[in-house]
Write an enzyme that holds these catalytic residues in place. Structure first.
Site, PDB file in Angstrom:
ATOM      1  N   ALA A 294      -1.992  32.971  22.673  1.00 15.20           N
ATOM      2  CA  ALA A 294      -0.954  32.318  21.726  1.00 15.20           C
ATOM      3  C   ALA A 294      -0.656  33.214  20.662  1.00 15.20           C
ATOM      4  O   ALA A 294      -1.165  34.254  20.537  1.00 15.20           O
ATOM      5  CB  ALA A 294      -1.568  31.134  21.001  1.00 15.20           C
ATOM      6  N   GLU A 296       1.612  33.635  16.798  1.00 17.65           N
ATOM      7  CA  GLU A 296       1.888  33.409  15.725  1.00 17.65           C
ATOM      8  C   GLU A 296       3.421  33.329  15.390  1.00 17.65           C
ATOM      9  O   GLU A 296       3.713  33.470  13.917  1.00 17.65           O
ATOM     10  CB  GLU A 296       1.117  33.498  14.560  1.00 17.65           C
ATOM     11  CG  GLU A 296       0.999  35.039  14.018  1.00 17.65           C
ATOM     12  CD  GLU A 296       0.083  35.721  14.797  1.00 17.65           C
ATOM     13  OE1 GLU A 296      -0.133  37.038  14.322  1.00 17.65           O
ATOM     14  OE2 GLU A 296      -0.300  35.353  15.854  1.00 17.65           O
ATOM     15  N   HIS A 329      -5.472  27.642  14.500  1.00 15.12           N
ATOM     16  CA  HIS A 329      -5.451  29.302  14.446  1.00 15.12           C
ATOM     17  C   HIS A 329      -4.044  29.785  14.175  1.00 15.12           C
ATOM     18  O   HIS A 329      -3.772  30.718  13.213  1.00 15.12           O
ATOM     19  CB  HIS A 329      -6.039  29.806  15.560  1.00 15.12           C
ATOM     20  CG  HIS A 329      -6.214  31.105  15.396  1.00 15.12           C
ATOM     21  ND1 HIS A 329      -7.430  31.833  15.263  1.00 15.12           N
ATOM     22  CD2 HIS A 329      -5.068  32.014  15.748  1.00 15.12           C
ATOM     23  CE1 HIS A 329      -7.343  33.244  15.253  1.00 15.12           C
ATOM     24  NE2 HIS A 329      -5.714  33.401  15.560  1.00 15.12           N
ATOM     25  N   GLU A 330      -3.056  29.425  14.807  1.00  8.23           N
ATOM     26  CA  GLU A 330      -1.589  29.957  14.965  1.00  8.23           C
ATOM     27  C   GLU A 330      -1.012  29.291  13.684  1.00  8.23           C
ATOM     28  O   GLU A 330      -0.109  30.133  12.771  1.00  8.23           O
ATOM     29  CB  GLU A 330      -0.822  29.562  16.074  1.00  8.23           C
ATOM     30  CG  GLU A 330      -1.461  30.289  17.433  1.00  8.23           C
ATOM     31  CD  GLU A 330      -1.907  31.727  17.472  1.00  8.23           C
ATOM     32  OE1 GLU A 330      -1.090  32.370  16.650  1.00  8.23           O
ATOM     33  OE2 GLU A 330      -2.835  32.047  18.046  1.00  8.23           O
ATOM     34  N   GLU A 352      -6.473  38.209  11.731  1.00  7.31           N
ATOM     35  CA  GLU A 352      -7.208  37.369  12.756  1.00  7.31           C
ATOM     36  C   GLU A 352      -8.585  36.698  12.399  1.00  7.31           C
ATOM     37  O   GLU A 352      -8.989  35.482  12.568  1.00  7.31           O
ATOM     38  CB  GLU A 352      -7.370  38.284  13.987  1.00  7.31           C
ATOM     39  CG  GLU A 352      -6.067  38.663  14.556  1.00  7.31           C
ATOM     40  CD  GLU A 352      -5.122  37.721  15.013  1.00  7.31           C
ATOM     41  OE1 GLU A 352      -5.629  36.563  15.148  1.00  7.31           O
ATOM     42  OE2 GLU A 352      -3.859  37.928  15.350  1.00  7.31           O
TER      43      GLU A 352
END
Length: 883
Positions: A294, A296, A329-330, A352
């Site tokens: 994925a 961002e 997360h993204e 991260e």
């Protein structure tokens, strides 16, 4: 970016490119001039205006670009990044320049007959180049839709340094600018970029010219462009429109991700104290040729399809949780990474590590009954597995070349970064930590930052010197080991704490010291906090035999070793410890065996009583299953392996009796995730009743796929795959070929990978890169085959001989890891030598370090296997065999 290598259950983590394996970087607050990089800082871009024309038949692009520049130092030379592009003409304010390309350096240099004066200027250039096949830069993705029809879409993946493959630019994160993008595309395609569409015009009978609104100031690697036959579900997060795009016909599977994003966005707005600044947020599922996991991209987040789409009829329960985690997360990156960006790739952990911590925090916030933090122990263990070896590196590492920074996306940056952030939050308190993060975001919005900036913001909020503690974990490698010695003084236990370095298979590990925030407590034990430095510290607790647990709540990044008295007290009270502390104690005891500092019996004695003591925590069981499977791998070929497997079956049988085969109405989400793990392990460890039941359910599934609950398809097919003959292999391969999505393709490949027949193993190997599974899963699939077929040396030989064909389908970062990741599963030193001698292992500094790390993993496993076999045999003998 939720990097694909981090989602794989591999023994080898991605290698980070360092100037020296132990080197870190002591930092100052962010300064543009002092930021590392390869481009001159005489000029900085302010705004890009890009007009791009794509030819999807010829797979070429051409572009016109205007860049508003700020010349900081008078110069007659502009150096920009490009890779594979040809700049045909360029001028600044009408002054034409001469052009030279350097493909090795990935630059284009434009020289002018006189110096550009300090101040604002306008650069205009034209260029052309290819639309490439590998999943980096601007590339095409060929896939089949749900009906089986062949489709093509356009995708970008620019992190780390591949924006330069779509347009010439200053492709380093410190050069932030705005972007105004116009692109000519096929008329039938849906266009997506960071910002909403501003206008659409006809560009011929079958083409459209789409102009997107101007982006905020951001780094090049965050720009995105996607187009294809896609449809969307629409919702809102607060006042922000959220759209989940998928290939047309699959968009309904985005409903769960849309629901998650809609609740996460307002939560993040509040947490960061800065509202999401873009006018929309798109989440886009990319099928097939997508390797990053994925990404961002600001306002246009991309995902491999199985990380975004959840099909209630076919997806496993674990997929539901994975989708939530990856979305969280993204979305965290929209602040940490996009709004505030690390200045250079040596601080990728700022992006991260924080997003990994925040994804877990968000999942726990909205699903408090899911044992989220106790199960995040698995991330801690994976980070420590890498950090205990000699080839580890500091969180803050030296990256010499942006093209090598892909290798920094490993478990040290992600999971260790997460654990260090969690430790600091535990030490300061969540409210104080949040206030520090708000200061950090406000001070560096639309700009860049270093780790020092974060420590300064947290120090200002907490009135403590956060950097003095944090830097001992970020600027040097390795893991602290806290020693706990117990004496009885006047009815109290005096616990003397001291520290050393924890290492595995590294007798020459450099001695290091940390400032370690420690929390001590336990059942009936008053909680105390202390920061352990080089001098030992003594803490007193009531009761000489009290179960005083160090690293209470597992909020600290360190291992703990107790003397015999301390271990005995905790063993006696094990069932009364919180689940987080039970799993922490188990993890440390297993690691202490790996490092040859404690006997394996300490670990196995705790595990042996889990069912008798009524253990039901999924966190404890998942950690136990992972360690028991590791022991079983090390026992491959050992005479005591059948007895060990019999012990494991006796341990797990009560859990299957408790959970049953069929999902129960109203059962907990955690039980729905644990059941397949228990069934699969029992079947793979030779339980005859479980094997028979799996075969029976598989036969029924072949006639009616709806007869088998989606969460049971994976364990059932894994067990069937283990015993597959050629006919059964064909059935599973046919299911793989017909599977319409990545989740099911990966599931059926994993079942095929269980076969023990060398001929079938070879067929499965060739299937892995035949196009049957997405390119983004090839590397992981080969590791799964090497491990689960129990023929790692055969898979190694096949991979080495066919690597040229495999590499054609891989992104650059996966090519570096291809040979080491497969080889590292082996227990054969000969494989290590063959890997190190292969020319691919010396292609670059990153390749050399990846190979060294793979060789170290093999050597570590060989030594550990020898000790494991002796220790298991002894423990089983003392136990009287499996009971």
């Amino acid at each position: 970016m939720r990097h694909m290598r981090l989602l794989a259950s591999t023994l080898l983590c991605g290698a980070a490119l360092l100037l020296a394996p132990g080197s870190g970087r002591a930092e100052a607050p962010f300064s543009f001039a002092a930021t590392p990089g390869q481009l001159p800082k005489t000029v900085t871009p302010r705004a890009y205006d890009i007009a791009l024309v794509t030819d999807m038949a010829k797979l070429t692009l051409s572009g016109e670009e205007r860049v508003t520049l700020d010349v900081l130092t008078p110069t007659n030379t502009l150096v920009m990044n490009q890779a594979g592009l040809t700049v045909g003409a360029a001028n600044v304010d009408g002054l034409a320049g001469s052009i030279s390309h350097d493909e090795k350096a990935q630059t284009v240099t434009i020289r002018f007959p006189r110096k550009l004066t300090k101040g604002a200027h306008r650069l205009t250039l034209s260029y052309s180049g290819p639309i490439i096949a590998t999943p980096n830069g601007l590339y095409y993705d060929d896939y089949k839709d749900a009906s089986g029809a062949q489709k093509r879409m356009l995708v970008t993946q620019f992190e780390v340094a591949d924006a330069r493959r779509m347009f010439p630019c200053w492709d380093e994160p410190v050069f932030k600018a705005t972007f105004h993008l116009t692109v000519t595309l096929p008329k039938a395609w849906t266009p997506i970029s960071n910002m909403p569409v501003e206008k659409t015009e006809a560009a011929g009978p079958d083409a459209q010219r789409v102009t997107f609104a101007v982006t905020p100031r951001m780094s090049t690697y965050l720009l995105a462009l996607l187009a294809g036959e896609m449809s969307a579900l629409h919702g809102k997060g607060g006042d922000t429109p959220i759209n989940v795009f998928a290939p047309t016909g699959e968009e309904s599977q985005g409903a769960y991700a849309l629901s998650a994003a809609s609740e996460i966005l307002p939560y993040y707005n509040g947490y960061f104290g800065t509202s999401y600044p873009l006018p929309k947020l798109d989440l886009i599922a990319v099928p097939g040729n997508y390797e990053a996991g994925a990404m961002e991209n600001w306002g246009a987040i991309t995902f491999i399809d199985e990380d975004l789409l959840f099909d209630r009829a076919h997806s496993a329960s674990s997929t539901k949780e994975l989708v939530y985690l990856v979305v969280a997360h993204e979305m965290a990156h929209q602040w940490s990474g996009d709004l505030v960006t690390m200045a250079w790739w040596d601080n990728v952990w700022l992006n991260e590590g924080f997003a990994t911590w925040m994804e877990t925090k968000a999942l726990d916030h909205f699903n408090p009954g899911w044992e989220v933090w106790p199960r995040e122990h698995s991330g801690r263990e994976s980070a420590m597995a890498q950090d205990a070896l000699s080839t580890t590196h500091p969180i803050q590492q030296v990256i010499a070349d942006a093209r090598d920074a892909d290798q920094a996306f490993d478990r040290i940056s992600y999971q260790k970064g997460e654990q260090v952030i969690r430790m600091i939050e535990t030490w300061l308190g969540p409210d104080v930590f949040r206030d520090g993060m708000r200061r950090y975001m406000k001070a560096h919005a639309y700009s860049n930052a270093t780790s020092e900036d974060l420590w300064n913001a947290l120090s200002a909020a907490s009135k403590q010197d956060v950097g003095a503690v944090a830097k001992t974990f970020t600027e040097q490698p390795g893991i602290p080991l806290v020693h706990v010695a117990r004496t009885c003084v006047g009815g109290e236990a005096a616990l003397t704490l001291s520290q050393s370095r924890f290492a595995i298979h590294d007798p020459h590990a450099a001695a290091l010291n940390w400032r370690i925030p420690i929390v001590i407590g336990g059942p009936g034990v008053t909680t105390q906090k202390v920061v352990l430095t080089t001098a030992p510290a003594t803490v007193r607790v009531a009761g000489c035999d009290s179960p005083a647990k160090v690293n209470l709540g597992e909020g600290g990044y360190y291992r703990t070793v107790y003397d015999d008295a301390g271990y005995t007290a905790l063993k006696a009270a094990f069932a009364r410890l919180d689940m987080t502390d039970r799993v922490n104690l188990l993890g440390d005891q297993f690691a202490l065996f790996e490092s040859a500092q404690q006997p394996l019996s300490h670990y196995l004695d705790l595990v042996a009583n889990l069912s008798e003591e009524g253990e039901t925590s999924i966190a404890v069981w998942q950690d136990t299953l992972s360690h028991l499977r590791r022991l079983d791998e090390l026992e491959r070929g050992a005479p005591e392996r059948p007895a060990f497997r019999a012990f494991v079956r006796s341990l797990l049988a009560p859990q299957l009796a408790r959970l049953g085969w069929a999902p129960k109405p109203g059962e907990s989400f955690l039980n729905s995730m644990l059941r397949p793990d228990i069934i699969e392990t029992l079947g793979l460890f030779g339980d005859p009743e479980v094997t028979a039941e799996a075969q029976k359910r598989f036969a029924a599934w072949r006639k009616d796929p709806s007869s088998l609950d989606a969460s049971l398809v994976e364990p059932v097919t894994q067990i069937v795959g283990l015993h597959a003959d050629a006919a059964t292999w064909d059935v599973l391969a046919d299911a793989l070929g017909k599977a319409p999505d990545t989740e099911r393709k990966r599931r059926f490949f994993a079942a095929l990978a269980r076969s023990q027949d060398p001929a079938l193993i070879e067929k499965t190997f060739h299937l892995a890169y035949s196009g049957a599974i997405p390119n983004g899963r090839i590397g992981r699939s080969l590791v799964v085959l090497a491990r689960d077929s129990e023929a790692p040396d055969l898979v190694w030989k096949l991979t080495q001989s066919d690597q040229a064909a495999i590499r054609k389908r891989l992104a650059p970062w996966s090519q570096t890891e291809l040979l080491p990741s497969v080889a590292s599963v082996s227990l054969n030193p000969k494989v290590s030598g063959e890997m190190l001698a292969d020319p691919a292992s010396s292609d670059s500094a990153g390749a050399r370090l990846a190979a060294a790390r793979g060789a170290e993993q093999i050597a570590t496993s060989v030594e550990l296997a020898s000790r494991t076999r002796a220790a298991v045999a002894e423990w089983l003998t003392l136990r009287g065999g499996a009971k």
